[in-house]
Design a protein around this motif. Structure first.
Motif, mmCIF file in Angstrom:
data_model
loop_
_atom_site.group_PDB
_atom_site.id
_atom_site.type_symbol
_atom_site.label_atom_id
_atom_site.label_comp_id
_atom_site.label_asym_id
_atom_site.label_seq_id
_atom_site.Cartn_x
_atom_site.Cartn_y
_atom_site.Cartn_z
ATOM 1 N N LEU A 43 5.248 -19.574 20.219
ATOM 2 C CA LEU A 43 4.579 -20.146 19.267
ATOM 3 C C LEU A 43 3.981 -21.368 20.041
ATOM 4 C CD1 LEU A 43 4.343 -19.599 16.160
ATOM 5 C CD2 LEU A 43 5.921 -21.233 16.013
ATOM 6 N N LEU A 63 -18.967 -17.520 19.883
ATOM 7 C CA LEU A 63 -17.609 -17.376 19.927
ATOM 8 C C LEU A 63 -16.969 -17.245 21.087
ATOM 9 C CD1 LEU A 63 -16.395 -17.132 16.982
ATOM 10 C CD2 LEU A 63 -16.522 -14.502 17.064
ATOM 11 N N SER A 64 -15.531 -17.946 21.070
ATOM 12 C CA SER A 64 -15.026 -17.744 22.402
ATOM 13 C C SER A 64 -13.810 -17.058 21.936
ATOM 14 C CB SER A 64 -14.504 -19.285 22.928
ATOM 15 O OG SER A 64 -13.634 -19.143 23.908
ATOM 16 N N LEU A 65 -13.407 -15.883 22.537
ATOM 17 C CA LEU A 65 -12.149 -14.989 22.131
ATOM 18 C C LEU A 65 -11.616 -14.772 23.477
ATOM 19 C CD1 LEU A 65 -13.795 -12.946 19.523
ATOM 20 C CD2 LEU A 65 -12.199 -14.691 19.190
ATOM 21 N N HIS A 66 -11.855 -15.295 24.687
ATOM 22 C CA HIS A 66 -11.074 -15.038 25.750
ATOM 23 C C HIS A 66 -9.699 -15.251 25.443
ATOM 24 C CE1 HIS A 66 -13.953 -17.102 28.522
ATOM 25 N NE2 HIS A 66 -13.457 -16.279 29.142
ATOM 26 N N LEU A 68 -7.433 -14.519 23.177
ATOM 27 C CA LEU A 68 -7.087 -13.378 22.795
ATOM 28 C C LEU A 68 -6.363 -12.588 23.861
ATOM 29 C CD1 LEU A 68 -9.086 -12.087 20.028
ATOM 30 C CD2 LEU A 68 -7.002 -13.322 19.521
ATOM 31 N N LEU A 69 -6.982 -12.776 24.980
ATOM 32 C CA LEU A 69 -6.385 -12.007 26.164
ATOM 33 C C LEU A 69 -5.361 -12.570 26.931
ATOM 34 C CD1 LEU A 69 -9.358 -10.715 28.638
ATOM 35 C CD2 LEU A 69 -7.781 -9.374 27.374
ATOM 36 N N LEU A 72 -2.574 -11.693 24.756
ATOM 37 C CA LEU A 72 -2.320 -10.239 25.029
ATOM 38 C C LEU A 72 -1.394 -10.087 26.448
ATOM 39 C CD1 LEU A 72 -2.652 -7.104 24.355
ATOM 40 C CD2 LEU A 72 -4.574 -7.264 25.971
ATOM 41 N N PHE A 75 2.169 -11.505 25.975
ATOM 42 C CA PHE A 75 2.767 -10.680 25.074
ATOM 43 C C PHE A 75 3.319 -9.483 26.095
ATOM 44 C CE2 PHE A 75 2.537 -11.857 20.565
ATOM 45 C CZ PHE A 75 2.638 -13.192 20.787
ATOM 46 N N ILE B 18 -11.130 -5.129 26.163
ATOM 47 C CA ILE B 18 -10.665 -6.046 27.107
ATOM 48 C C ILE B 18 -11.512 -6.586 28.109
ATOM 49 C CG2 ILE B 18 -8.884 -6.544 29.083
ATOM 50 C CD1 ILE B 18 -7.100 -4.694 27.592
ATOM 51 N N LEU B 21 -13.817 -9.144 26.091
ATOM 52 C CA LEU B 21 -13.178 -10.316 26.103
ATOM 53 C C LEU B 21 -13.084 -11.069 27.334
ATOM 54 C CD1 LEU B 21 -10.019 -9.620 23.883
ATOM 55 C CD2 LEU B 21 -12.010 -10.937 23.150
ATOM 56 N N LEU B 22 -12.886 -10.285 28.393
ATOM 57 C CA LEU B 22 -12.995 -10.903 29.649
ATOM 58 C C LEU B 22 -14.110 -11.845 30.056
ATOM 59 C CD1 LEU B 22 -10.399 -10.807 31.604
ATOM 60 C CD2 LEU B 22 -11.425 -9.125 32.941
ATOM 61 N N ASN B 24 -16.197 -12.529 27.856
ATOM 62 C CA ASN B 24 -16.560 -13.536 26.769
ATOM 63 C C ASN B 24 -18.059 -13.286 26.461
ATOM 64 O OD1 ASN B 24 -15.503 -15.018 25.174
ATOM 65 N ND2 ASN B 24 -15.394 -16.717 26.212
ATOM 66 N N ILE B 72 7.592 -13.234 14.726
ATOM 67 C CA ILE B 72 7.820 -14.150 15.747
ATOM 68 C C ILE B 72 7.626 -15.484 15.306
ATOM 69 C CG2 ILE B 72 6.236 -14.895 17.671
ATOM 70 C CD1 ILE B 72 5.854 -11.970 18.281
ATOM 71 N N VAL B 73 6.811 -15.941 14.395
ATOM 72 C CA VAL B 73 6.843 -17.243 13.960
ATOM 73 C C VAL B 73 8.120 -17.890 13.460
ATOM 74 C CG1 VAL B 73 5.607 -18.646 12.322
ATOM 75 C CG2 VAL B 73 4.266 -17.025 13.544
ATOM 76 N N ASN B 76 10.771 -18.262 15.981
ATOM 77 C CA ASN B 76 10.475 -19.350 16.780
ATOM 78 C C ASN B 76 11.117 -20.493 16.266
ATOM 79 O OD1 ASN B 76 9.206 -19.862 19.154
ATOM 80 N ND2 ASN B 76 7.755 -18.153 18.553
ATOM 81 N N LEU B 116 10.342 -10.159 22.626
ATOM 82 C CA LEU B 116 9.337 -11.056 22.096
ATOM 83 C C LEU B 116 9.919 -11.781 20.755
ATOM 84 C CD1 LEU B 116 5.756 -9.392 21.785
ATOM 85 C CD2 LEU B 116 6.708 -11.548 22.972
#
Lengths: 124, 164
Positions: A43, A63-66, A68-69, A72, A75, B18, B21-22, B24, B72-73, B76, B116
């Motif tokens: 958290l 938008l910046s969504l790095h 999220l990785l 991931l 997790f 992925i 996102l990497l 961006n 999880i929330v 926690n 988790l």
């Protein structure tokens, strides 16, 4: 307004990360200590990442969504390392506040403690 | 033929996402590069993933992820409260969860899910893969905990991965 939300998120993240580390210091055996840093931090890191996402997305560079990785990968890796730590602890027969199921311990080699006895390990 | 060209249909979009996102960015060039990587990586890693992963009930999977995030929330907050209240009042314990899942992917997903959600760590899997030993930070009623794990996490995973 945005700054208030951001600071709240960052403070919340810091607070949870702190509580996680506090658990590491305060709890009494290896297994319970394992819960603090692997957990309360999900958290904590989550709030920090949301804050980062909001901050970089509202600076006008798209938008910046790095982040999220990062979530991931966290997790995916955190539970695996926690599992391996717990398994290693069972294998070494570390002192536990809880009753260890005999089957789980029977899989550990009998002479595990003979070579390196220490305060943490207890002969059974 | 199709099996050889696209061994894991689900992995390709996932890897593409992925990649995007990497870097961006959402430009057309990056999308193409992402698709190329998403196509080539599964081909080259085929040996690690011999079996094709099939998702049978996507909606159940989505609901499972939402339930997991919620848990999880909540958990926690519970663990944080337990730590703050003091270590004297925690009742740690090991519980044994009998597994209904049979596939490697299913069991590892369940074990990861358990680790988790704060307050529980999966600690040991029996060699015959029928029992998962879980360490719980604060357990008053082991049977209730096992029932919760089976109902909330294992049942949806079973429905998604191994329908009978």
């Amino acid at each position: 307004m945005l700054e208030v939300i951001l600071s709240a998120l960052i403070l919340l993240g810091a607070l949870f990360t702190f509580i996680g580390s506090l658990g590491l210091a305060r709890l009494e055996d290896f297994y319970t200590r394992l819960h603090g840093p692997t957990k309360a931090t999900t958290l904590g890191v989550g709030s920090l990442l949301i804050a980062s996402m909001v901050y970089f997305s509202t600076r006008g560079e798209g938008l910046s969504l790095h982040e999220l990785l990062v979530t991931l990968f966290l997790f995916i890796t955190a539970p695996v390392s926690a599992h391996l730590l717990a398994k290693a602890a069972l294998h070494l027969r570390l002192r536990s506040l809880a009753v260890v199921p005999p089957r789980a311990e029977a899989s550990a080699p009998q002479q595990a403690n003979r070579d390196a006895p220490s305060d943490e390990t207890v002969q059974r | 033929m199709k099996r050889h060209l696209l061994p894991h249909p689900l992995l390709t979009p996932a890897l593409t996402l992925i990649w995007l996102l990497l870097v961006n960015s959402l430009s057309f060039g990056q999308l193409l590069l992402g698709l190329l990587l998403g196509w080539l990586i599964p081909l080259f890693t085929l040996r690690f993933w011999p079996n094709r992963v099939q998702v049978h009930k996507p909606l159940t999977l989505v609901r499972f992820v939402l339930v997991l995030l919620y848990d999880i929330v909540i958990a926690n907050l519970e663990v944080a409260w337990l730590i703050l209240r003091g270590p004297r009042r925690v009742h740690p314990g090991f519980v044994e969860v009998p597994l209904a899942l049979r596939s490697e992917l299913g069991i590892s997903l369940l074990a990861n899910t358990i680790s988790l959600t704060p307050g529980t760590v999966s600690a040991w899997l029996s060699p015959d893969r029928t029992t998962l030993v879980v360490h719980a930070l604060d357990v008053r009623d082991p049977e209730a905990l096992v029932a919760t794990i089976k109902r909330r996490y294992e049942t949806p995973l079973l429905e998604v991965l191994e329908p009978c």
